[in-house]
Design a protein around this motif. Structure first.
Motif, mmCIF file in Angstrom:
data_model
loop_
_atom_site.group_PDB
_atom_site.id
_atom_site.type_symbol
_atom_site.label_atom_id
_atom_site.label_comp_id
_atom_site.label_asym_id
_atom_site.label_seq_id
_atom_site.Cartn_x
_atom_site.Cartn_y
_atom_site.Cartn_z
ATOM 1 N N TYR A 100 0.955 -1.263 0.162
ATOM 2 C CA TYR A 100 -0.024 -0.071 -0.136
ATOM 3 C C TYR A 100 0.803 1.227 -0.012
ATOM 4 O O TYR A 100 1.942 1.223 0.299
ATOM 5 C CB TYR A 100 -0.994 -0.011 1.135
ATOM 6 C CG TYR A 100 -1.647 -1.359 1.201
ATOM 7 C CD1 TYR A 100 -2.825 -1.574 0.601
ATOM 8 C CD2 TYR A 100 -1.158 -2.417 2.228
ATOM 9 C CE1 TYR A 100 -3.721 -2.731 1.012
ATOM 10 C CE2 TYR A 100 -1.913 -3.498 2.332
ATOM 11 C CZ TYR A 100 -2.980 -3.734 1.660
ATOM 12 O OH TYR A 100 -3.662 -4.889 1.603
ATOM 13 N N ASN A 154 -1.052 -2.343 11.566
ATOM 14 C CA ASN A 154 -1.931 -2.473 12.890
ATOM 15 C C ASN A 154 -1.052 -1.563 13.881
ATOM 16 O O ASN A 154 0.144 -2.385 14.400
ATOM 17 C CB ASN A 154 -2.306 -3.595 13.119
ATOM 18 C CG ASN A 154 -3.278 -3.613 14.308
ATOM 19 O OD1 ASN A 154 -3.363 -2.573 15.180
ATOM 20 N ND2 ASN A 154 -4.151 -4.583 14.562
ATOM 21 N N GLN A 205 -6.814 1.868 7.392
ATOM 22 C CA GLN A 205 -6.329 1.261 6.192
ATOM 23 C C GLN A 205 -5.649 -0.097 6.700
ATOM 24 O O GLN A 205 -5.511 -1.156 5.949
ATOM 25 C CB GLN A 205 -5.013 1.855 5.766
ATOM 26 C CG GLN A 205 -5.629 3.149 4.813
ATOM 27 C CD GLN A 205 -4.424 3.658 3.999
ATOM 28 O OE1 GLN A 205 -3.312 3.202 3.700
ATOM 29 N NE2 GLN A 205 -4.622 4.928 3.681
ATOM 30 N N TYR A 206 -5.131 -0.257 8.164
ATOM 31 C CA TYR A 206 -4.615 -1.555 8.298
ATOM 32 C C TYR A 206 -5.533 -2.543 8.611
ATOM 33 O O TYR A 206 -5.311 -3.837 8.527
ATOM 34 C CB TYR A 206 -3.754 -1.542 9.794
ATOM 35 C CG TYR A 206 -4.467 -0.858 10.924
ATOM 36 C CD1 TYR A 206 -4.233 0.560 11.125
ATOM 37 C CD2 TYR A 206 -5.208 -1.544 11.780
ATOM 38 C CE1 TYR A 206 -5.298 1.113 12.222
ATOM 39 C CE2 TYR A 206 -6.051 -0.949 12.816
ATOM 40 C CZ TYR A 206 -5.979 0.388 12.857
ATOM 41 O OH TYR A 206 -6.622 0.758 14.006
ATOM 42 N N ARG A 209 -8.054 -2.868 6.334
ATOM 43 C CA ARG A 209 -8.095 -3.259 4.839
ATOM 44 C C ARG A 209 -6.774 -4.243 4.602
ATOM 45 O O ARG A 209 -6.985 -5.314 4.123
ATOM 46 C CB ARG A 209 -8.138 -2.154 3.796
ATOM 47 C CG ARG A 209 -8.111 -2.497 2.655
ATOM 48 C CD ARG A 209 -7.899 -1.277 1.616
ATOM 49 N NE ARG A 209 -6.765 -1.022 1.331
ATOM 50 C CZ ARG A 209 -6.244 0.184 0.680
ATOM 51 N NH1 ARG A 209 -7.176 1.039 0.322
ATOM 52 N NH2 ARG A 209 -5.192 0.468 0.838
ATOM 53 N N THR A 210 -5.768 -3.954 5.342
ATOM 54 C CA THR A 210 -4.530 -4.899 5.128
ATOM 55 C C THR A 210 -4.987 -6.122 5.666
ATOM 56 O O THR A 210 -4.702 -7.216 4.903
ATOM 57 C CB THR A 210 -3.495 -4.323 5.796
ATOM 58 O OG1 THR A 210 -3.117 -2.930 5.600
ATOM 59 C CG2 THR A 210 -2.127 -5.211 5.614
ATOM 60 N N ARG A 215 -7.851 -7.531 6.142
ATOM 61 C CA ARG A 215 -9.146 -8.191 5.398
ATOM 62 C C ARG A 215 -8.210 -8.833 4.155
ATOM 63 O O ARG A 215 -8.721 -9.727 3.786
ATOM 64 C CB ARG A 215 -10.134 -7.073 5.133
ATOM 65 C CG ARG A 215 -11.372 -7.783 4.806
ATOM 66 C CD ARG A 215 -12.503 -6.482 4.688
ATOM 67 N NE ARG A 215 -11.918 -5.516 3.912
ATOM 68 C CZ ARG A 215 -12.006 -4.257 4.152
ATOM 69 N NH1 ARG A 215 -12.544 -3.709 5.376
ATOM 70 N NH2 ARG A 215 -11.908 -3.375 3.350
ATOM 71 N N LEU A 216 -7.381 -7.904 3.457
ATOM 72 C CA LEU A 216 -6.739 -8.466 2.238
ATOM 73 C C LEU A 216 -5.655 -9.444 2.444
ATOM 74 O O LEU A 216 -4.957 -9.930 1.367
ATOM 75 C CB LEU A 216 -6.309 -7.307 1.433
ATOM 76 C CG LEU A 216 -7.340 -6.368 0.868
ATOM 77 C CD1 LEU A 216 -7.025 -5.238 -0.001
ATOM 78 C CD2 LEU A 216 -8.676 -7.063 0.497
ATOM 79 N N LYS A 217 -5.416 -9.621 3.720
ATOM 80 C CA LYS A 217 -4.547 -10.757 4.071
ATOM 81 C C LYS A 217 -5.192 -11.985 4.025
ATOM 82 O O LYS A 217 -4.531 -12.968 3.988
ATOM 83 C CB LYS A 217 -3.721 -10.500 5.315
ATOM 84 C CG LYS A 217 -2.610 -9.733 5.653
ATOM 85 C CD LYS A 217 -1.781 -10.175 6.623
ATOM 86 C CE LYS A 217 -2.346 -9.208 7.832
ATOM 87 N NZ LYS A 217 -1.167 -9.067 8.885
ATOM 88 N N GLY A 218 -6.455 -11.954 4.213
ATOM 89 C CA GLY A 218 -7.227 -13.250 4.093
ATOM 90 C C GLY A 218 -7.737 -13.544 5.410
ATOM 91 O O GLY A 218 -8.215 -14.658 5.797
ATOM 92 N N VAL A 219 -7.693 -12.565 6.449
ATOM 93 C CA VAL A 219 -8.181 -12.725 7.775
ATOM 94 C C VAL A 219 -9.809 -12.785 7.520
ATOM 95 O O VAL A 219 -10.471 -12.027 7.120
ATOM 96 C CB VAL A 219 -7.699 -11.690 8.859
ATOM 97 C CG1 VAL A 219 -8.256 -11.960 10.073
ATOM 98 C CG2 VAL A 219 -6.198 -11.433 8.670
ATOM 99 N N SER A 220 -10.468 -13.829 8.474
ATOM 100 C CA SER A 220 -11.715 -13.793 8.584
ATOM 101 C C SER A 220 -12.312 -12.568 9.156
ATOM 102 O O SER A 220 -11.530 -11.869 10.195
ATOM 103 C CB SER A 220 -12.121 -14.995 9.101
ATOM 104 O OG SER A 220 -11.780 -15.084 10.558
ATOM 105 N N HIS A 269 -7.655 -7.518 15.265
ATOM 106 C CA HIS A 269 -7.004 -6.369 14.794
ATOM 107 C C HIS A 269 -7.808 -5.161 15.146
ATOM 108 O O HIS A 269 -7.100 -3.981 15.456
ATOM 109 C CB HIS A 269 -6.860 -6.578 13.324
ATOM 110 C CG HIS A 269 -6.210 -7.246 12.571
ATOM 111 N ND1 HIS A 269 -4.788 -7.039 12.252
ATOM 112 C CD2 HIS A 269 -6.000 -8.794 12.458
ATOM 113 C CE1 HIS A 269 -3.992 -8.177 11.986
ATOM 114 N NE2 HIS A 269 -4.901 -9.200 12.120
#
Lengths: 695, 348
Positions: free
Chosen positions: A102, A110, B245-246, B248-249, B251-256, B264
């Motif tokens: 990004y 985080n 944004q983190y 989104r990060t 989510r796009l890592k594949g975390v449920s 998170h």
């Protein structure tokens, strides 16, 4: 979860259309967009802000938020359509097969979770491996992204790392599960140039090592040239030209691509002999797109009745490899016609000295801990160290350096927002270094003005444009009546080439470029003789940058203004400045005319800086110099030469002089000075960093 | 860290001094003293008699002196009054005037004597504080988890039906003051108006033996009011974190989605409400006054009302000191907890 085996292209986007739905209307963000990424290939997606390039990336990730929806076309990843997958299937692919890097590393990590945990999470989710294995993997990857002391890094929180390190962590996170496709969304925009160069090289190397395909989104053509094999140029939601880097850069077939290249300062452009050609007009808003070609209204080759008749499909260029253009007239246009410049200027000769800095120093005392305690020893931040230079009338002096080098502090001291710790600032022979702005007389304030970096924040949002300029005139005590000031305000709007009707507008109704013009009008309201332009175009889009730069140059010619141009962008500095001052950690490391600074002998830092700037020209050969590590903190600068921790020439200086002493200022040629210990013969042996390849 | 706590403690002491001085000043205004004299003596005293009573008991000397005495940094008065008797501030029934110590004030542990309850202030405040503490403990046990759950559930999907309904609930409860919700709760659940009679309308017995039946209503009344506010804050904080944004990060890592929220978002989302929860303590003290009076539960709030109503100066002062301490200690805890939750802030 195992990876899917597939031989075909990694990513196939076919006629993709994405829209955002608001209460008012449907806003098409991407229309009829197609691109294919082959295994191991890097595809660049280039365009100005708002052209839909990030939307494409989020579309691939199927993460468009509540309002966004894919309204047409297909996105196939390894032959499987992502549009029809359910949440579980998508989750198995995200982070595992497709990973994303990004724009802002700080925001995308985080803040309340240790780096190690954030990294280990990826393989633990996707491969179900144990915590120990995941930790081992994390250590490996952190080493791969060349971070020092991986174990300590894994134990730290994101805020304990620098911006460059954070971005490396984001890259590491993306590589944890060895994805097949990496989407990079402006990965270096928030970083300094030398850090950017290191990160770009890292991404390139890792891409090769892991065999990852890449979709590289950027607004920087030079960066795309350095990293990608193929490029796709986007304009207002559409791909306008796609092809291999060589085809698009050297044999472009779309007027927008051509206009874009002509508006960025490449080596060879010169503010007098070969000025930049700005793209006229503004980027259309998504709901105000014209009929037919979106670029039509701004295009030099526009033909009424043809270009605005209906939708324009992509045309393949015969003979080139997958080279397409969305232009109806590409065959008619003579792409090799020489650039027509209607205006060539006489070089203006600098006049008398108006501003003189003599051994200026600015130190800040900071409490070790301002919030808790405060009994700790105070630390001294040396923001500016012995700054000495002169600036003449109608001269452009560029101040170059990365964040933290003290260039903004210098501007503050000059403006009177801070007072100097030591040394002198002479404005027309008068000392102003210790007069704060509220104690300066009106004339001095009007004489020294500033154009700010971010035009979006520097205008009062609840005052009309005209009122703001009149307010400045009132403060500068211009004119005797409101009518007189109003007349002057309208003249100023003419000066910055804004329609007079804009006087009644509110800042929110203006585009970024227009706001910056208002900022310039305000700075020149009191007939400023010295204007400090602090990165005046870096927040603007490429096509607008040229116009604003041009405007500044034109006003300067007319008003004989001294322009102090603060920037980190060496391309634009080379284009418009007469003299250049390079700063590093508060020191002026090199000062000279533009030609002197951009040719050897260089200061080692200037050399690295020059090498780091991406240049969007295939005929340029650059020497590759990557600086190790980060810029040291100004709170705790290295002993001796400030640059010694990252200097590649350090070994050429005998006797550890660099560790011990701050180098003296040496005059190499008339008006060219550097701060370096390197012996004369080493300096003489330096080779130019940027070479134009023989054609 | 030690220095930080020490500093905060200093601030606490200063605040307590200022605040008690204000209370001292207000309670020692002449009309209040006059009322005191009449209630201690008799209601038909003439103005001269009032003046001589106040003079004999040391009430008419300068305010700083009296305040100093109360603090225990100024020698207590020994006055030979107009009636010939000698009175000393530090004398009691057991200690005659000539044996009385020089100093007797808060610093010596002598909080004074309550005119209304005819008992030592320190012992009154001590027992009453214990009762209020019991009430507050159960309020917290009920309020914090439910507020956080409501807030997190509402905030994790902003604009969803769940969010809308939980938010409406939270706004309603926080917009209803205790004296309204308390009355409604009593009417509905404890009176014959609806015939439910599930709970008792008074909590007097709860002081000795708290049961669900006699203690739930006062606890609920205070908790409801505070809960809405904390839930709103948690929701806002959660909703903001979910757009970060983190997230989104992640989510796009594949975390449920479940883990995005639990691992998170939660910690980051709780940073802001934590301070709010701590800030709620002083507000809850307000509620305590109303609810304790309403349910006749004899804690600090109820005592405060009784003391204020009868111009019981020393008791009022005692309670204000305790209140200040409660407020400031919670703030200290909140600051320390904040440091613990948010790794970006460090005390070192």
């Amino acid at each position: 979860m195992s990876k899917i085996e597939y031989d075909g292209p990694i990513l196939e986007i076919d006629n993709l259309s994405i829209s955002f739905f608001t209460r008012l209307r449907e806003i098409p963000a991407v229309m009829d967009f197609s691109v294919t990424v082959q295994p191991g290939e890097a595809v660049g997606l280039v365009g100005e802000s708002g052209c839909g390039k990030s939307t494409v990336a989020l579309g691939v990730m199927q993460d468009l938020g509540v309002n966004g929806r894919i309204v047409g076309g297909s996105i196939k990843f390894k032959g499987r359509d992502l549009n029809t997958m359910d949440a579980d299937e998508l989750r198995a692919i995200r982070g595992n097969e497709i990973a994303m890097i990004y724009q802002e590393p700080m925001a995308s990590l985080n803040p309340a979770m240790k780096i190690g945990k954030q990294l280990m999470e990826v393989p633990m989710i996707h491969e179900g491996i144990s915590e120990e294995d995941a930790y081992k993997r994390a250590l490996e990857v952190v080493e791969d992204v060349k971070l020092p002391d991986p174990e300590r890094i894994l134990k730290s929180y994101p805020h304990q790392l620098s911006g460059g390190q954070q971005q490396r962590i984001v890259i590491a996170m993306a590589l944890m599960s060895k994805p097949a496709l990496l989407i990079l969304d402006e990965p270096t925009t928030a970083l300094d140039v030398t850090v950017e160069a290191a990160v770009v090289e890292l991404v390139k190397d890792l891409g090769k090592k892991y065999g990852t395909s890449m979709l590289f989104i950027s607004h920087n053509l030079g960066l795309v040239l350095e990293t990608c094999d193929r490029i796709c140029v986007m304009y207002s939601g559409e791909a306008v030209e796609t092809g291999s880097i060589e085809d698009v850069f050297d044999k472009m077939q779309h007027p927008y691509t051509q206009a874009l290249f002509r508006s960025i300062p490449l080596p060879g452009a010169d503010k007098n002999a070969r000025p930049l050609i700005a793209i006229p007009g503004n980027f259309p808003l998504p709901h105000e797109r014209p009929q037919g070609c979106n670029f039509g209204p701004r295009c030099d080759y526009f033909q009424d009745g043809l270009c605005n008749a209906g939708d324009i499909p992509m045309h393949a260029i015969e003979g080139d490899d997958r080279h397409n253009t969305r232009c109806l007239r590409f065959a008619d246009i003579d792409w090799n016609a020489p650039i027509v410049t209607d205006k060539v200027f006489e070089k203006t000769e600098p006049g008398r000295v108006v501003l003189k800095m003599d051994n200026l120093k600015k130190y800040y005392e900071v409490a070790a801990n301002a919030l808790f305690g405060g009994s700790g020893a105070t630390k001294v931040v040396k923001a500016n160290e012995t700054l000495s230079f002169e600036a003449r009338e109608s001269e452009t002096l560029a101040i170059v350096g990365e964040s933290g080098c003290g260039k903004s502090t210098f501007a503050k001291v000059l403006m009177g927002l801070e007072t100097a710790t030591e040394g002198a600032i002479l404005l027309d022979g008068k000392n102003i270094e210790s007069t704060a702005i509220e104690n300066r007389d009106t004339q001095t304030v009007a004489d020294v003005q500033m154009v700010f970096q971010n035009p979006f924040d520097t205008l009062n949002p609840s005052m009309t444009v005209g009122r703001q300029i009149i307010r400045a005139l009132e403060i500068f005590k211009y004119g005797n009546s409101y009518a007189e000031r109003e007349a002057r305000m309208l003249e100023l709007l003419d000066l910055v080439k804004l329609p007079r009707a804009f006087a009644e507008r509110m800042p929110r109704q203006l585009s970024g470029g227009q706001k910056q013009r208002v900022g310039i009008a305000r700075a020149f309201a009191g007939g400023a003789r010295i204007v400090v332009a602090d990165e005046p175009v870096s927040a603007l889009d490429v096509s607008v940058q040229a116009a604003v730069t041009d405007l500044l140059m034109e006003i300067q010619r007319k008003e004989k203004t001294t322009l102090l141009f603060i920037s980190h962008d060496l391309s634009i500095v080379r284009y418009l400045s007469d003299r250049v001052m390079v700063m590093y950690l508060g020191h002026v490391v090199e000062l000279g005319t533009t030609d002197q600074v951009f040719a050897p002998p260089y200061h080692p830092y200037t050399e690295a800086l020059l090498s780091a700037v991406p240049i969007a020209d295939t005929s340029i050969e650059k020497e590759h110099i990557v600086l190790e590590g980060d810029i040291p903190s100004a709170m705790n600068p290295p002993t001796g030469c400030p640059f010694q921790t990252r200097c590649r020439w350090k070994s050429k200086v005998a006797g550890g002089l660099c560790d011990r002493d701050v180098p003296p200022v040496r005059v190499l040629a008339d008006g060219h000075q550097i701060k370096c210990h390197l012996p004369d013969d080493e300096l003489a042996n330096m080779r130019p960093v940027i070479k134009v390849a023989a054609e | 860290m030690g220095l930080f706590i020490l500093k905060r403690f200093g601030v606490m002491v200063m605040t307590a001094l200022c605040l008690t001085f204000i209370v001292f000043f207000l309670t020692n205004l002449y009309p209040n003293l006059e009322k005191l004299a009449k209630s201690e003596g008799n209601f038909r005293m003439s103005d001269e008699e009032v003046a001589s009573y106040l003079g004999n008991n040391g009430y008419l000397r300068p305010l700083p002196v009296k305040y100093g005495e109360w603090l225990g940094v100024w020698p207590g008065y020994v006055i030979t009054g107009s009636d010939g008797k000698t009175r000393a501030r530090c004398a009691t029934i057991d200690i005659p005037v000539d044996q009385a110590p020089t100093f007797c004030g808060v610093l010596q542990g002598d909080w004074g004597f309550s005119n209304v309850f005819k008992d030592e202030v320190s012992s009154i405040v001590g027992t009453r504080l214990g009762l209020t503490g019991k009430l507050m403990f159960w309020v917290m046990v009920l309020m914090i988890p439910s507020a956080l759950i409501v807030g997190v559930l509402a905030g994790m999907k902003e604009g969803s039906k769940l969010d809308r309904s939980l938010s409406s609930f939270a706004i309603t409860t926080t917009a209803t003051p205790e004296y309204v919700s308390g009355v409604i709760l009593i009417t509905v659940f404890a009176s014959s108006a609806f015939g439910l009679k599930w709970f008792k309308g008074t909590a007097t017995q709860a002081a000795d033996a708290a049961t669900f039946e006699n203690f739930f209503l006062p606890v609920l009344t205070i908790a409801l009011y505070g809960m809405g506010y904390i839930a709103r804050m948690t929701r806002a904080s959660m909703a903001e974190v979910m757009t970060a944004q983190y997230i989104r990060t992640a989510r796009l890592k594949g975390v449920s989605f479940r883990n995005v929220v639990m691992k998170h978002a939660l910690r980051n989302a709780l940073i802001a409400p934590f301070t709010v929860i701590m800030l709620q303590f002083p507000w809850l003290l307000n509620g305590v006054v109303i609810v304790e009076t309403l349910f006749n539960y004899k804690g600090v709030g109820w005592t405060l009302v009784a003391a204020a109503g009868n111009n019981d100066i020393e008791l009022l002062l005692g309670i204000s000191v305790v209140s200040v301490m409660v407020v400031l200690i919670t703030q200290l805890i909140s600051d320390i907890g904040y440091v613990y939750l948010n790794p970006r802030i460090s005390v070192n």
